[in-house]
Design a protein around this motif. Sequence first.
Motif, short mmCIF file in Angstrom:
data_model
loop_
_atom_site.label_atom_id
_atom_site.label_comp_id
_atom_site.label_asym_id
_atom_site.label_seq_id
_atom_site.Cartn_x
_atom_site.Cartn_y
_atom_site.Cartn_z
N ASN A 148 -12.66 3.95 2.85
CA ASN A 148 -11.34 4.27 2.77
C ASN A 148 -10.96 4.16 1.27
N TYR A 158 -6.17 1.18 -7.40
CA TYR A 158 -7.11 2.31 -7.04
C TYR A 158 -8.29 1.51 -6.32
N PHE A 186 -7.41 3.61 -1.24
CA PHE A 186 -6.07 3.31 -1.12
C PHE A 186 -5.33 3.02 -2.49
N PRO A 200 4.17 5.30 4.37
CA PRO A 200 3.99 4.38 3.43
C PRO A 200 5.25 4.20 2.67
N PHE A 206 -2.67 0.44 -4.16
CA PHE A 206 -1.34 -0.41 -4.07
C PHE A 206 -0.55 -0.74 -5.39
N HIS A 239 -0.22 4.62 -0.96
CA HIS A 239 -0.85 5.88 -0.65
C HIS A 239 -2.38 5.49 -0.06
N GLY A 240 -2.98 6.37 0.69
CA GLY A 240 -4.06 6.12 1.70
C GLY A 240 -4.71 7.33 1.92
N ASN A 241 -6.34 7.23 2.07
CA ASN A 241 -6.89 8.20 2.61
C ASN A 241 -7.95 7.61 3.55
N LEU A 253 0.86 -1.16 0.12
CA LEU A 253 -0.15 -0.09 -0.10
C LEU A 253 0.94 1.14 -0.17
N ASP A 262 -12.03 1.00 -0.31
CA ASP A 262 -12.39 -0.07 0.30
C ASP A 262 -13.61 0.17 1.55
#
Length: 217
Positions: free
Chosen positions: A45, A84, A47, A109, A49, A35-37, A33, A87
């Motif tokens: 959520n 992208y 993400f 990350p 990957f 990047h994520g918000n 992973l 989730d």
Amino acid sequence: MKTVRLTLRFDAETIHPMHRFVAESDAFESYRLVHGNFAGENDDNVFIFHVVGDADVYEAALAETDRVDDYELTRTGDRTFTVYVRDLPADVDTRLLEGLTAGSLVVLPPLEYRSDWTVRFSVVGESADLRAALEGMPDGIETAVDRVGEYDGADAAVGALTARQRETLRVARELGYFEVPRAAGVEDVAAELDCAPGTAAEHLRKAEATVIEALEL
């Protein structure tokens, strides 16, 4: 600020179904992973990957899971692709992310999802917030603290490496590949890794390039 390198081990009840799928398949080499918000309670959520493996196999599993609201898969090479994902978090995911992003905490990350049902990553923040996050881990998630230190930005370079690249650099260092003059060559590294010299050389080149790119010079 302190930095803590963590390994979280999930059980059968807490592991994300896509992590479990990748872990139990022989079609993948790396799953990270990058990047994520974290949207918070009652929302998706988001993400991104980076994956090394079979994109068709991954997408088929992704389309079948009920934990993903939407996704877009982009192939970047023969066996590399990005995903992208929107989730749909389970309760354990929400509690875990809330704990790791509370107060002063920042998750660095990439997060490396491994075949033994563990996730490795670093967290930066004030000591009290780090202690609270570790003490508040949800049931079903076993926590191991691999390293504690003062944050100096070095984790960005180490974290950017794949597991195979880290292993290659570790072996090369132990054999004396980076000594001046060199005490070992690419052939020695390849023999220790049980791979062809050309493969070892490629791992070394990519690892060195990744570290240099991640450093803020």
